[in-house]
Motif scaffolding. Structure first.
Motif, PDB file in Angstrom:
ATOM      1  N   GLU A  80       0.844  -1.218   0.000  1.00  0.00           N
ATOM      2  CA  GLU A  80       0.000   0.000   0.000  1.00  0.00           C
ATOM      3  C   GLU A  80       0.873   1.261   0.000  1.00  0.00           C
ATOM      4  OE1 GLU A  80      -3.303   0.144   3.028  1.00  0.00           O
ATOM      5  OE2 GLU A  80      -2.133   1.881   3.726  1.00  0.00           O
ATOM      6  N   THR A  81       1.974   1.203   0.751  1.00  0.00           N
ATOM      7  CA  THR A  81       2.829   2.390   0.926  1.00  0.00           C
ATOM      8  C   THR A  81       3.793   2.596  -0.229  1.00  0.00           C
ATOM      9  OG1 THR A  81       2.724   2.074   3.333  1.00  0.00           O
ATOM     10  CG2 THR A  81       4.480   3.498   2.476  1.00  0.00           C
ATOM     11  N   PHE A  82       4.452   1.484  -0.632  1.00  0.00           N
ATOM     12  CA  PHE A  82       5.535   1.614  -1.615  1.00  0.00           C
ATOM     13  C   PHE A  82       5.149   1.111  -3.003  1.00  0.00           C
ATOM     14  CE2 PHE A  82       8.252   3.236   1.424  1.00  0.00           C
ATOM     15  CZ  PHE A  82       8.567   2.375   2.469  1.00  0.00           C
ATOM     16  N   GLY A  83       4.042   0.345  -3.115  1.00  0.00           N
ATOM     17  CA  GLY A  83       3.571  -0.068  -4.431  1.00  0.00           C
ATOM     18  C   GLY A  83       3.956  -1.466  -4.865  1.00  0.00           C
ATOM     19  N   GLY A  84       4.598  -2.218  -3.989  1.00  0.00           N
ATOM     20  CA  GLY A  84       4.953  -3.592  -4.371  1.00  0.00           C
ATOM     21  C   GLY A  84       5.892  -4.210  -3.365  1.00  0.00           C
ATOM     22  N   MET A  85       6.458  -5.367  -3.741  1.00  0.00           N
ATOM     23  CA  MET A  85       7.402  -6.073  -2.852  1.00  0.00           C
ATOM     24  C   MET A  85       8.331  -6.906  -3.732  1.00  0.00           C
ATOM     25  SD  MET A  85       6.316  -8.334   0.417  1.00  0.00           S
ATOM     26  CE  MET A  85       7.452  -9.488   1.153  1.00  0.00           C
ATOM     27  N   ASP A  86       9.622  -6.582  -3.704  1.00  0.00           N
ATOM     28  CA  ASP A  86      10.602  -7.262  -4.568  1.00  0.00           C
ATOM     29  C   ASP A  86      11.590  -8.141  -3.803  1.00  0.00           C
ATOM     30  OD1 ASP A  86       9.854  -5.695  -7.039  1.00  0.00           O
ATOM     31  OD2 ASP A  86      10.520  -4.027  -5.749  1.00  0.00           O
ATOM     32  N   ILE A  87      11.844  -7.762  -2.552  1.00  0.00           N
ATOM     33  CA  ILE A  87      12.906  -8.424  -1.779  1.00  0.00           C
ATOM     34  C   ILE A  87      12.409  -8.733  -0.369  1.00  0.00           C
ATOM     35  CG2 ILE A  87      15.253  -8.139  -0.832  1.00  0.00           C
ATOM     36  CD1 ILE A  87      15.597  -5.921  -3.046  1.00  0.00           C
ATOM     37  N   LEU A  88      12.637  -9.955   0.099  1.00  0.00           N
ATOM     38  CA  LEU A  88      12.372 -10.295   1.507  1.00  0.00           C
ATOM     39  C   LEU A  88      13.674 -10.743   2.136  1.00  0.00           C
ATOM     40  CD1 LEU A  88      10.691 -11.046   4.051  1.00  0.00           C
ATOM     41  CD2 LEU A  88      10.424 -13.323   3.007  1.00  0.00           C
ATOM     42  N   CYS A  89      14.050 -10.109   3.261  1.00  0.00           N
ATOM     43  CA  CYS A  89      15.180 -10.560   4.074  1.00  0.00           C
ATOM     44  C   CYS A  89      14.584 -11.235   5.312  1.00  0.00           C
ATOM     45  CB  CYS A  89      16.070  -9.392   4.461  1.00  0.00           C
ATOM     46  SG  CYS A  89      16.703  -8.505   3.034  1.00  0.00           S
ATOM     47  N   ASN A  90      14.591 -12.562   5.254  1.00  0.00           N
ATOM     48  CA  ASN A  90      13.931 -13.401   6.258  1.00  0.00           C
ATOM     49  C   ASN A  90      14.941 -13.676   7.363  1.00  0.00           C
ATOM     50  OD1 ASN A  90      11.732 -14.884   7.162  1.00  0.00           O
ATOM     51  ND2 ASN A  90      11.767 -16.311   5.438  1.00  0.00           N
ATOM     52  N   ASN A  91      15.155 -12.699   8.229  1.00  0.00           N
ATOM     53  CA  ASN A  91      16.346 -12.616   9.064  1.00  0.00           C
ATOM     54  C   ASN A  91      16.128 -12.817  10.553  1.00  0.00           C
ATOM     55  OD1 ASN A  91      19.186 -11.434   9.710  1.00  0.00           O
ATOM     56  ND2 ASN A  91      17.762 -10.063  10.759  1.00  0.00           N
ATOM     57  N   GLN A  99      14.792 -22.267  25.809  1.00  0.00           N
ATOM     58  CA  GLN A  99      13.448 -22.061  25.236  1.00  0.00           C
ATOM     59  C   GLN A  99      13.455 -22.669  23.825  1.00  0.00           C
ATOM     60  OE1 GLN A  99      11.050 -18.415  26.080  1.00  0.00           O
ATOM     61  NE2 GLN A  99      13.059 -17.471  26.402  1.00  0.00           N
ATOM     62  N   TRP A 100      13.581 -23.999  23.774  1.00  0.00           N
ATOM     63  CA  TRP A 100      13.866 -24.611  22.469  1.00  0.00           C
ATOM     64  C   TRP A 100      12.659 -24.548  21.545  1.00  0.00           C
ATOM     65  CZ3 TRP A 100      11.391 -28.835  20.465  1.00  0.00           C
ATOM     66  CH2 TRP A 100      10.667 -29.657  21.357  1.00  0.00           C
ATOM     67  N   GLU A 101      11.432 -24.646  22.104  1.00  0.00           N
ATOM     68  CA  GLU A 101      10.272 -24.581  21.204  1.00  0.00           C
ATOM     69  C   GLU A 101      10.140 -23.191  20.585  1.00  0.00           C
ATOM     70  OE1 GLU A 101       9.061 -26.073  24.465  1.00  0.00           O
ATOM     71  OE2 GLU A 101       7.767 -27.737  23.842  1.00  0.00           O
ATOM     72  N   LYS A 102      10.451 -22.154  21.381  1.00  0.00           N
ATOM     73  CA  LYS A 102      10.390 -20.787  20.850  1.00  0.00           C
ATOM     74  C   LYS A 102      11.474 -20.590  19.782  1.00  0.00           C
ATOM     75  CE  LYS A 102       9.695 -15.983  22.220  1.00  0.00           C
ATOM     76  NZ  LYS A 102       8.336 -15.968  21.595  1.00  0.00           N
ATOM     77  N   THR A 103      12.633 -21.198  20.026  1.00  0.00           N
ATOM     78  CA  THR A 103      13.715 -21.107  19.047  1.00  0.00           C
ATOM     79  C   THR A 103      13.292 -21.736  17.715  1.00  0.00           C
ATOM     80  OG1 THR A 103      15.392 -21.140  20.797  1.00  0.00           O
ATOM     81  CG2 THR A 103      16.115 -21.770  18.583  1.00  0.00           C
ATOM     82  N   VAL A 104      12.655 -22.907  17.797  1.00  0.00           N
ATOM     83  CA  VAL A 104      12.175 -23.560  16.567  1.00  0.00           C
ATOM     84  C   VAL A 104      11.078 -22.712  15.915  1.00  0.00           C
ATOM     85  CG1 VAL A 104      11.020 -25.606  15.645  1.00  0.00           C
ATOM     86  CG2 VAL A 104      12.809 -25.869  17.373  1.00  0.00           C
ATOM     87  N   SER A 105      10.192 -22.153  16.757  1.00  0.00           N
ATOM     88  CA  SER A 105       9.070 -21.363  16.247  1.00  0.00           C
ATOM     89  C   SER A 105       9.550 -20.137  15.466  1.00  0.00           C
ATOM     90  CB  SER A 105       8.174 -20.916  17.406  1.00  0.00           C
ATOM     91  OG  SER A 105       7.162 -20.046  16.952  1.00  0.00           O
ATOM     92  N   ILE A 106      10.572 -19.457  15.993  1.00  0.00           N
ATOM     93  CA  ILE A 106      11.044 -18.234  15.341  1.00  0.00           C
ATOM     94  C   ILE A 106      12.023 -18.544  14.199  1.00  0.00           C
ATOM     95  CG2 ILE A 106      12.419 -16.130  15.682  1.00  0.00           C
ATOM     96  CD1 ILE A 106      11.215 -16.031  18.554  1.00  0.00           C
ATOM     97  N   ASN A 107      12.991 -19.428  14.487  1.00  0.00           N
ATOM     98  CA  ASN A 107      14.082 -19.634  13.521  1.00  0.00           C
ATOM     99  C   ASN A 107      13.702 -20.493  12.328  1.00  0.00           C
ATOM    100  OD1 ASN A 107      15.415 -18.325  15.576  1.00  0.00           O
ATOM    101  ND2 ASN A 107      17.121 -19.776  15.674  1.00  0.00           N
ATOM    102  N   LEU A 108      12.696 -21.372  12.495  1.00  0.00           N
ATOM    103  CA  LEU A 108      12.346 -22.247  11.368  1.00  0.00           C
ATOM    104  C   LEU A 108      10.893 -22.104  10.950  1.00  0.00           C
ATOM    105  CD1 LEU A 108      13.151 -24.348   9.317  1.00  0.00           C
ATOM    106  CD2 LEU A 108      12.739 -26.139  11.047  1.00  0.00           C
ATOM    107  N   VAL A 109       9.970 -22.287  11.908  1.00  0.00           N
ATOM    108  CA  VAL A 109       8.541 -22.204  11.549  1.00  0.00           C
ATOM    109  C   VAL A 109       8.215 -20.831  10.971  1.00  0.00           C
ATOM    110  CG1 VAL A 109       6.181 -22.300  12.427  1.00  0.00           C
ATOM    111  CG2 VAL A 109       7.894 -23.943  13.254  1.00  0.00           C
ATOM    112  N   ALA A 110       8.704 -19.778  11.620  1.00  0.00           N
ATOM    113  CA  ALA A 110       8.399 -18.421  11.146  1.00  0.00           C
ATOM    114  C   ALA A 110       9.114 -18.119   9.832  1.00  0.00           C
ATOM    115  CB  ALA A 110       8.782 -17.390  12.193  1.00  0.00           C
ATOM    116  N   VAL A 111      10.330 -18.629   9.639  1.00  0.00           N
ATOM    117  CA  VAL A 111      11.022 -18.433   8.354  1.00  0.00           C
ATOM    118  C   VAL A 111      10.186 -19.029   7.226  1.00  0.00           C
ATOM    119  CG1 VAL A 111      13.027 -19.194   7.013  1.00  0.00           C
ATOM    120  CG2 VAL A 111      13.350 -18.192   9.277  1.00  0.00           C
TER     121      VAL A 111
END
Ligand SMILES: NC(=O)C1=CN([C@@H]2O[C@H](COP(=O)(O)OP(=O)(O)OC[C@H]3O[C@@H](n4cnc5c(N)ncnc54)[C@H](O)[C@@H]3O)[C@@H](O)[C@H]2O)C=CC1
Ligand SMILES: CC/C=C\C[C@H](O)C(=O)/C=C/C=C/C=C\C=C\[C@@H](O)C/C=C\CCC(=O)O
Length: 257
Positions: A80-91, A99-111
C-alpha cells in the motif's frame, strides 16, 4: 537485479545483521519496510534512517514473525505504501536453548511462514512481479554446534527449506529466487548473549570459544556485502553462501546417488 527503486522487507531489522542489511539496501536506492518486535529500537532506527535517506524511503512496523496476521498486515502495508514487494530478508532469529520450542518457532517455523506469505505477494503466478528471498541461516546450518543443538537444527532446516523452495520456485515459474546466507560468528547482541543462552549445555561454551578462535568474528558490515551479492546476482537461486572472515564460498552439497 539493480536495487534502485526496489522494495524490500527486512525481519529483525532493528538490530544486528538485519540492521546492516537494511542500511545496505537503502544505500543502494531501495525502499525498506523494517519489521521487528523491538518497537523502541525499530522506531529509533527508522527516524535515524529517514534523516539520512528521506522520509519516503523507510517504514517501521512492530511485527512478531510468529504471528501470521502481523506478517500479512506488514506485507499489505508495504504494498500500500511503496507499491509492491521485490525483496524479503527473512532474518529474525534467536538463540536460546532453554526455550527450544520458541527457538524452533522463530528460527524455522516463522522463516517458512514468512517466506510462504511473501511468495503469495511476489510470485508472478499470483500477480506479483517476482524478486528474491534471502533467508538468514548460519554456519551452524552446515555443521553441528554441540553447545546449541536446537539452534543448529533450525539453521539446518532453513538451508534445506531454501534449497528445496528455490528449486520449487524455479520449476513452478514463480520468478522468485530463494537463497540462504550462512555467516559464522558475527558481533551482535545475539552473539554477546550466547553464554547465558545455552541452558543445560552451558558447560560446552568452551567449545564455542575454540571455534571463535579458529574462525574469527565478523562485523555486521562483513555480512552485508555478501548479502548484497546474493540479492543482486540473478544467477543465484537455491544457494547457501558461507561467510567467515577468511573466506566467502557457495556451499556444494553431496548430490543424491
Ligand atoms: N550473530 C551471529 O553470530 C549470527 C547470527 N545469525 C543469524 O542472524 C539473524 C540475526 O541475528 P543477529 O543480528 O545476530 O541478532 P540480534 O539479536 O542482534 O538481532 C535480531 C533481531 O531480531 C529481532 N527479533 C527476535 N525475535 C523476533 C520475532 N519473533 N519477530 C520479529 N523480530 C524478532 C530482535 O528484536 C532483534 O532486533 C538470526 O537469524 C541469527 O540466527 C547467523 C549466524 C551468525
Ligand atoms: C554457539 C553459537 C554461536 C553463535 C551463534 C551464531 O548465530 C552462529 O550461528 C554461529 C555459527 C558459527 C559456527 C562456526 C563454526 C562451526 C563449525 C562446525 O560446526 C563446522 C561447520 C561447518 C563447516 C563448513 C566449512 O568449514 O566449510
Amino acid at each position: 537485479m539493480a536495487l534502485n527503486g526496489k522494495i524490500a522487507v527486512v525481519t529483525g531489522a532493528a538490530n544486528g545483521i538485519g540492521k546492516a542489511m537494511t542500511e545496505k539496501l537503502l544505500q543502494n536506492g531501495a525502499k525498506v519496510t523494517l519489521l521487528d518486535v523491538n518497537e523502541t529500537a525499530g522506531k529509533n532506527l527508522m527516524e535515524s534512517l529517514q534523516k539520512e535517506y528521506g522520509q519516503e524511503k523507510t517504514l517501521f512496523m512492530k511485527c512478531d514473525v510468529e504471528s501470521e496476521e502481523q506478517i500479512k498486515d506488514a506485507f499489505h502495508k508495504t504494498i500500500e505504501t511503496f507499491g509492491g514487494m521485490d525483496i524479503l530478508c527473512n532474518n529474525a532469529g534467536i538463540l536460546d536453548e532453554s526455550q527450544w520450542e520458541k527457538t524452533v518457532s522463530i528460527n524455522l517455523v516463522a522463516v517458512i511462514r514468512v517466506a510462504n506469505l511473501a511468495l503469495e505477494q511476489m510470485s508472478k503466478l499470483s500477480g506479483g512481479r517476482g524478486g528474491v528471498i534471502i533467508n538468514t541461516a548460519s554456519m551452524a546450518g552446515l555443521g553441528p554446534l554441540p553447545s546449541c543443538p536446537v539452534y543448529t537444527a533450525t539453521k539446518h532446516g532453513v538451508i534445506g527449506f531454501t534449497r528445496a523452495m528455490g528449486a520449487a520456485s524455479a520449476a513452478s515459474g514463480y520468478g522468485v529466487r530463494i537463497n540462504a546466507i550462512c555467516p559464522g560468528f558475527v558481533q551482535t547482541d545475539l552473539f554477546s548473549r550466547i553464554p547465558s543462552k545455552l541452558g543445560k549445555l552451558s558447560h560446552l561454551d568452551d567449545l564455542n570459544q575454540q571455534l571463535i578462535e579458529k574462525f574469527g568474528i565478523l562485523t555486521v558490515s562483513e555480512v552485508a556485502d555478501p548479502f548484497f551479492e546474493l540479492v543482486t546476482d540473478e544467477t543465484k537461486n537455491g544457494e547457501a553462501l558461507l561467510v567467515v572472515p577468511s573466506r566467502k564460498q557457495y556451499v556444494t552439497f553431496p548430490g543424491l546417488p
